[in-house]
Design a protein around this motif. Structure first.
Motif: not given
Length: 200
Positions: A104-111, A199-200
């Motif tokens: 894993t190089l990076a993580t994208l998280t939700p708006h 997230t919603t």
């Protein structure tokens, strides 16, 4: 040739060829074209039945050809070798960017805002939790409050509706080559699949 190099800003504009194949033009923060992706043709594409979604894209940057297989897990390759993958973590939980060995190089998280927001801004973080930047998905015409993005992107594609308008990558600093390649691939992937998280 690396896809991203030292660039810290990339705008992706979704368009369409006369054959109905989707295209994505990539420009850096100075407005210079750094690459372009095109959907491989098929009968489904030609007759308008395959408007985005899972497909293979040919990505060209400076004469170097890459292949981006857009799928549940998307794979970026060059010369028959896997550079890395965009790996979903689960419904609305984001994704990771992994190199060819699976690291894993990076993580994208939700708006973090509402589903009705436009754009959706996805934070990107390093494995140690430090901020790398954001990848934003424009689901409709928007300026991002950014003159550069408005000037570069907005001429709507052809008679068939495009899946989204495009995406915008903004980094706090240059990143290593493989991660940079994957982030440019993500600019394409997020707006043609489309692959947004909220997230919603």
């Amino acid at each position: 040739m690396p896809l991203l190099g030292n660039a810290t800003k990339v705008a992706a504009k979704v368009g369409r060829r006369k054959s109905n194949a989707l295209t994505v033009e990539l420009k850096d923060g100075a407005g210079a074209v750094i690459g372009a992706a095109a959907q491989r043709g098929s009968a489904g594409v030609l007759f308008g039945f395959k408007n985005g979604g899972k497909s293979t894209y040919e990505l060209n940057a400076g004469g170097t050809e890459y292949t981006l297989d857009v799928d549940a897990t998307s794979t970026l390759g060059r010369d028959g070798l896997t550079i890395g993958r965009i790996v979903p973590l689960g419904k609305n939980t984001g994704c990771t960017f992994a190199d060819g060995s699976g690291r894993t190089l990076a993580t994208l998280t939700p708006h973090a805002g509402a589903r009705s927001d436009d754009p959706w801004r996805h934070p990107i973080t390093a494995p140690d939790g430090s901020a790398i930047g954001t990848l934003s998905l424009a689901r409709a015409h928007t300026t991002f409050n950014d003159v550069f993005y408005d000037v570069v992107l907005w001429d709507k594609a052809g008679p068939l509706k495009v899946p989204t308008y495009g995406s915008l990558l903004e980094l706090e600093r240059p990143v290593p080559e493989v991660l940079g390649d994957l982030l440019v691939a993500a600019c394409v992937d997020i707006c043609v699949l489309p692959r947004g998280y909220v997230t919603t």
